[in-house]
Design a protein around this motif. Sequence first.
Motif, PDB file in Angstrom:
ATOM      1  N   ALA A 303       0.817  -1.215   0.000  1.00 57.91           N
ATOM      2  CA  ALA A 303       0.000   0.000   0.000  1.00 57.91           C
ATOM      3  C   ALA A 303       0.849   1.264   0.000  1.00 57.91           C
ATOM      4  CB  ALA A 303      -0.940  -0.005   1.198  1.00 57.91           C
ATOM      5  N   ALA A 304       2.113   1.164   0.422  1.00 57.72           N
ATOM      6  CA  ALA A 304       2.973   2.341   0.485  1.00 57.72           C
ATOM      7  C   ALA A 304       3.752   2.584  -0.806  1.00 57.72           C
ATOM      8  CB  ALA A 304       3.954   2.186   1.655  1.00 57.72           C
ATOM      9  N   LEU A 305       3.571   1.744  -1.810  1.00 54.35           N
ATOM     10  CA  LEU A 305       4.292   1.927  -3.068  1.00 54.35           C
ATOM     11  C   LEU A 305       3.842   3.199  -3.767  1.00 54.35           C
ATOM     12  CD1 LEU A 305       4.123  -1.711  -4.497  1.00 54.35           C
ATOM     13  CD2 LEU A 305       6.190  -0.526  -3.696  1.00 54.35           C
ATOM     14  N   PRO A 306       4.730   3.840  -4.554  1.00 55.86           N
ATOM     15  CA  PRO A 306       4.298   4.968  -5.383  1.00 55.86           C
ATOM     16  C   PRO A 306       3.172   4.546  -6.316  1.00 55.86           C
ATOM     17  CG  PRO A 306       6.685   4.828  -5.335  1.00 55.86           C
ATOM     18  CD  PRO A 306       6.179   3.592  -4.664  1.00 55.86           C
ATOM     19  N   ALA A 307       2.228   5.472  -6.547  1.00 57.83           N
ATOM     20  CA  ALA A 307       1.027   5.123  -7.319  1.00 57.83           C
ATOM     21  C   ALA A 307       1.375   4.583  -8.700  1.00 57.83           C
ATOM     22  CB  ALA A 307       0.119   6.343  -7.430  1.00 57.83           C
ATOM     23  N   THR A 308       2.333   5.211  -9.376  1.00 52.48           N
ATOM     24  CA  THR A 308       2.688   4.764 -10.731  1.00 52.48           C
ATOM     25  C   THR A 308       3.253   3.352 -10.713  1.00 52.48           C
ATOM     26  OG1 THR A 308       3.166   7.041 -11.365  1.00 52.48           O
ATOM     27  CG2 THR A 308       4.040   5.310 -12.779  1.00 52.48           C
ATOM     28  N   VAL A 309       4.134   3.086  -9.763  1.00 51.46           N
ATOM     29  CA  VAL A 309       4.743   1.753  -9.660  1.00 51.46           C
ATOM     30  C   VAL A 309       3.682   0.711  -9.319  1.00 51.46           C
ATOM     31  CG1 VAL A 309       6.383   0.352  -8.362  1.00 51.46           C
ATOM     32  CG2 VAL A 309       6.981   2.683  -9.028  1.00 51.46           C
ATOM     33  N   SER A 310       2.777   1.061  -8.407  1.00 48.14           N
ATOM     34  CA  SER A 310       1.738   0.111  -8.001  1.00 48.14           C
ATOM     35  C   SER A 310       0.797  -0.208  -9.163  1.00 48.14           C
ATOM     36  CB  SER A 310       0.949   0.686  -6.821  1.00 48.14           C
ATOM     37  OG  SER A 310       0.087  -0.282  -6.268  1.00 48.14           O
ATOM     38  N   ARG A 311       0.464   0.803  -9.972  1.00 53.25           N
ATOM     39  CA  ARG A 311      -0.412   0.550 -11.125  1.00 53.25           C
ATOM     40  C   ARG A 311       0.266  -0.376 -12.125  1.00 53.25           C
ATOM     41  NH1 ARG A 311      -1.737   6.142 -10.695  1.00 53.25           N
ATOM     42  NH2 ARG A 311      -0.215   6.635 -12.320  1.00 53.25           N
ATOM     43  N   GLU A 312       1.551  -0.116 -12.410  1.00 61.04           N
ATOM     44  CA  GLU A 312       2.252  -0.974 -13.364  1.00 61.04           C
ATOM     45  C   GLU A 312       2.410  -2.385 -12.809  1.00 61.04           C
ATOM     46  OE1 GLU A 312       2.667  -0.126 -16.357  1.00 61.04           O
ATOM     47  OE2 GLU A 312       1.992   1.914 -15.939  1.00 61.04           O
ATOM     48  N   GLY A 313       2.637  -2.497 -11.499  1.00 62.54           N
ATOM     49  CA  GLY A 313       2.721  -3.827 -10.895  1.00 62.54           C
ATOM     50  C   GLY A 313       1.437  -4.607 -11.052  1.00 62.54           C
ATOM     51  N   TYR A 314       0.298  -3.923 -10.892  1.00 60.23           N
ATOM     52  CA  TYR A 314      -1.005  -4.569 -11.090  1.00 60.23           C
ATOM     53  C   TYR A 314      -1.121  -5.092 -12.521  1.00 60.23           C
ATOM     54  CZ  TYR A 314      -6.103  -5.013 -11.463  1.00 60.23           C
ATOM     55  OH  TYR A 314      -7.372  -5.480 -11.682  1.00 60.23           O
ATOM     56  N   ARG A 315      -0.711  -4.261 -13.500  1.00 62.74           N
ATOM     57  CA  ARG A 315      -0.809  -4.678 -14.898  1.00 62.74           C
ATOM     58  C   ARG A 315       0.109  -5.855 -15.200  1.00 62.74           C
ATOM     59  NH1 ARG A 315      -5.637  -2.956 -16.310  1.00 62.74           N
ATOM     60  NH2 ARG A 315      -5.835  -0.690 -16.381  1.00 62.74           N
ATOM     61  N   ILE A 316       1.258  -5.897 -14.559  1.00 63.60           N
ATOM     62  CA  ILE A 316       2.183  -7.021 -14.780  1.00 63.60           C
ATOM     63  C   ILE A 316       1.546  -8.324 -14.311  1.00 63.60           C
ATOM     64  CG2 ILE A 316       4.393  -8.018 -14.091  1.00 63.60           C
ATOM     65  CD1 ILE A 316       5.435  -5.090 -13.917  1.00 63.60           C
ATOM     66  N   VAL A 317       0.986  -8.312 -13.095  1.00 62.89           N
ATOM     67  CA  VAL A 317       0.326  -9.521 -12.592  1.00 62.89           C
ATOM     68  C   VAL A 317      -0.864  -9.870 -13.484  1.00 62.89           C
ATOM     69  CG1 VAL A 317      -0.920 -10.526 -10.641  1.00 62.89           C
ATOM     70  CG2 VAL A 317       1.068  -9.059 -10.230  1.00 62.89           C
ATOM     71  N   GLN A 318      -1.618  -8.883 -13.907  1.00 64.26           N
ATOM     72  CA  GLN A 318      -2.782  -9.135 -14.765  1.00 64.26           C
ATOM     73  C   GLN A 318      -2.367  -9.791 -16.077  1.00 64.26           C
ATOM     74  OE1 GLN A 318      -4.816  -5.733 -16.689  1.00 64.26           O
ATOM     75  NE2 GLN A 318      -6.681  -6.458 -15.690  1.00 64.26           N
ATOM     76  N   GLU A 319      -1.296  -9.276 -16.699  1.00 62.30           N
ATOM     77  CA  GLU A 319      -0.828  -9.858 -17.955  1.00 62.30           C
ATOM     78  C   GLU A 319      -0.327 -11.280 -17.739  1.00 62.30           C
ATOM     79  OE1 GLU A 319       0.116 -10.093 -22.038  1.00 62.30           O
ATOM     80  OE2 GLU A 319      -1.123  -8.663 -20.916  1.00 62.30           O
ATOM     81  N   GLY A 320       0.386 -11.508 -16.618  1.00 64.94           N
ATOM     82  CA  GLY A 320       0.887 -12.845 -16.348  1.00 64.94           C
ATOM     83  C   GLY A 320      -0.232 -13.852 -16.155  1.00 64.94           C
ATOM     84  N   LEU A 321      -1.275 -13.486 -15.414  1.00 68.52           N
ATOM     85  CA  LEU A 321      -2.402 -14.401 -15.206  1.00 68.52           C
ATOM     86  C   LEU A 321      -3.200 -14.599 -16.496  1.00 68.52           C
ATOM     87  CD1 LEU A 321      -3.632 -13.261 -11.676  1.00 68.52           C
ATOM     88  CD2 LEU A 321      -2.379 -15.334 -12.278  1.00 68.52           C
ATOM     89  N   THR A 322      -3.333 -13.528 -17.302  1.00 71.28           N
ATOM     90  CA  THR A 322      -4.049 -13.672 -18.578  1.00 71.28           C
ATOM     91  C   THR A 322      -3.336 -14.670 -19.482  1.00 71.28           C
ATOM     92  OG1 THR A 322      -4.874 -11.396 -18.434  1.00 71.28           O
ATOM     93  CG2 THR A 322      -4.902 -12.437 -20.601  1.00 71.28           C
ATOM     94  N   ASN A 323      -2.017 -14.549 -19.587  1.00 71.12           N
ATOM     95  CA  ASN A 323      -1.260 -15.493 -20.414  1.00 71.12           C
ATOM     96  C   ASN A 323      -1.331 -16.908 -19.840  1.00 71.12           C
ATOM     97  OD1 ASN A 323      -0.482 -13.582 -22.293  1.00 71.12           O
ATOM     98  ND2 ASN A 323       1.422 -13.077 -21.229  1.00 71.12           N
ATOM     99  N   ALA A 324      -1.352 -17.016 -18.504  1.00 69.66           N
ATOM    100  CA  ALA A 324      -1.477 -18.345 -17.904  1.00 69.66           C
ATOM    101  C   ALA A 324      -2.828 -18.964 -18.226  1.00 69.66           C
ATOM    102  CB  ALA A 324      -1.285 -18.245 -16.383  1.00 69.66           C
ATOM    103  N   LEU A 325      -3.887 -18.168 -18.187  1.00 70.23           N
ATOM    104  CA  LEU A 325      -5.210 -18.669 -18.552  1.00 70.23           C
ATOM    105  C   LEU A 325      -5.235 -19.170 -19.992  1.00 70.23           C
ATOM    106  CD1 LEU A 325      -7.538 -16.003 -16.882  1.00 70.23           C
ATOM    107  CD2 LEU A 325      -7.569 -18.455 -16.425  1.00 70.23           C
ATOM    108  N   ARG A 326      -4.510 -18.508 -20.853  1.00 66.82           N
ATOM    109  CA  ARG A 326      -4.532 -18.877 -22.270  1.00 66.82           C
ATOM    110  C   ARG A 326      -3.626 -20.056 -22.586  1.00 66.82           C
ATOM    111  NH1 ARG A 326      -3.850 -12.695 -24.663  1.00 66.82           N
ATOM    112  NH2 ARG A 326      -6.026 -12.039 -24.445  1.00 66.82           N
ATOM    113  N   HIS A 327      -2.452 -20.084 -21.961  1.00 62.46           N
ATOM    114  CA  HIS A 327      -1.418 -20.983 -22.458  1.00 62.46           C
ATOM    115  C   HIS A 327      -0.846 -21.960 -21.436  1.00 62.46           C
ATOM    116  CE1 HIS A 327      -1.616 -18.121 -25.681  1.00 62.46           C
ATOM    117  NE2 HIS A 327      -1.013 -17.169 -25.011  1.00 62.46           N
ATOM    118  N   ALA A 328      -1.120 -21.791 -20.133  1.00 60.03           N
ATOM    119  CA  ALA A 328      -0.418 -22.590 -19.129  1.00 60.03           C
ATOM    120  C   ALA A 328      -0.793 -24.063 -19.199  1.00 60.03           C
ATOM    121  CB  ALA A 328      -0.716 -22.048 -17.728  1.00 60.03           C
ATOM    122  N   GLY A 329       0.177 -24.896 -18.867  1.00 56.40           N
ATOM    123  CA  GLY A 329      -0.091 -26.313 -18.741  1.00 56.40           C
ATOM    124  C   GLY A 329      -0.673 -26.617 -17.368  1.00 56.40           C
ATOM    125  N   PRO A 330      -0.948 -27.869 -17.069  1.00 62.35           N
ATOM    126  CA  PRO A 330      -1.525 -28.234 -15.771  1.00 62.35           C
ATOM    127  C   PRO A 330      -0.557 -27.934 -14.635  1.00 62.35           C
ATOM    128  CG  PRO A 330      -0.889 -30.197 -16.995  1.00 62.35           C
ATOM    129  CD  PRO A 330      -0.738 -29.055 -17.940  1.00 62.35           C
TER     130      PRO A 330
END
Length: 399
Positions: A303-330
């Motif tokens: 919660a103490a992260l700079p707003a810009t860094v925290s927003r980009e961190g959210y997008r990184i996790v979102q992109e990683g989970l989206t790609n996992a939903l599409r392509h991940a193995g079991p």
Amino acid sequence: MSDFARSLLRPGGYRSVPYAVLGAVPAFPVAPFAVPWALLSPAGWPRLLLAVLTLAVLLGLLGLLGPVRRIGVAVANGLLGTDLPAPGRARPAWPDRLRSGAWLVLHSGFGGLLLGVDGLLVLGVLMPAMWLNGDQGQFAFFGATAAAGPWTLPVALIMLVAALLVTAAATRGFRAGAIALLGPSAAERAALAERRAAMLAQRNRLARELHDSIGHTLTTSTIQAAAAADLVEADPAQVRRALGTIEEASRTALEDLDHVLGLLREEPAAKEPTRTLTEVDVLAVRAREAGLDVRLAVTGPVAALPATVSREGYRIVQEGLTNALRHAGPGAVDVRVVAGPERLEIAVVNALPGDRPRTGRRGLTGLTERVEALRGELDAGPDGERWRLSATIPLRTGT
């Protein structure tokens, strides 16, 4: 056929008349201040000349005002059909002010001259009407006189053509003068290029935001809908939960879309949705509901992260989970977020499918650009039998 000849056949070739009329408007409030100075000279031509010169000086001073330049550009674009870029909000430099003042003087002076010439030529067009009405008076031309007669018809036609030629030529002259004196200087062109670069950067950022948000939502919703279709009879409760997830994800995506479209329309948009790492657990919950076995570990004061860094961190996790939903193995998907005193570290790791994953290069390219803008690093690729998306963003300058 030349451009000038073609302009005689187009109504736009005669825009100089309303433009000349508008050029006379600034002279009216300024003219009373020129009269007292003119009265200091002898009557006749000296007085008239002094009045004209004083009026020109006062108009030039009026043209030094910043708003006059913006108004002049808008009027030229609207009436003359030029495509001059609008001056920025910054105060114009003195060379640009001087050019604006010179143009206001020329606009008013040549505008008045054009109206006078056109007025005389149009009066000549009325000669046949006077003759046909039975007027047998004399017409004077440069000291010579002639009685009214059939000759007035060709003369009137010649004067009409002359009026059209003078007006069309004045339109082209006004356009050339407006481009030369109201067009952007080198400094203004540089400012325009900076504004355009900023606009393109903003549009690229918005495109990446849409890709991240809408892409994640569509992936989650597609998987949830497919699962709900299989369980519609066997497990109605699970179907209801899936539909709830789809509804929530769609509502979030609509908020992002409304904000982006509002910016593209340059209209007041809804308040920008704030998605930060404080909501990373929501991403994990949605991914679990879509069928992923997500193991989330968050360490440090997120919660103490700079707003810009925290927003980009959210997008990184979102992109990683989206790609996992599409392509991940079991297997499980491990999400690790570490907010340290000097850097933010994020890793999303999932099993590789048998045929190797499609890497989602468009989203990863956008993430890489955004992370590098924060002086960080992002890597994505196979790590043994697993696929790893990792990012490191420094929190202190010089780290």
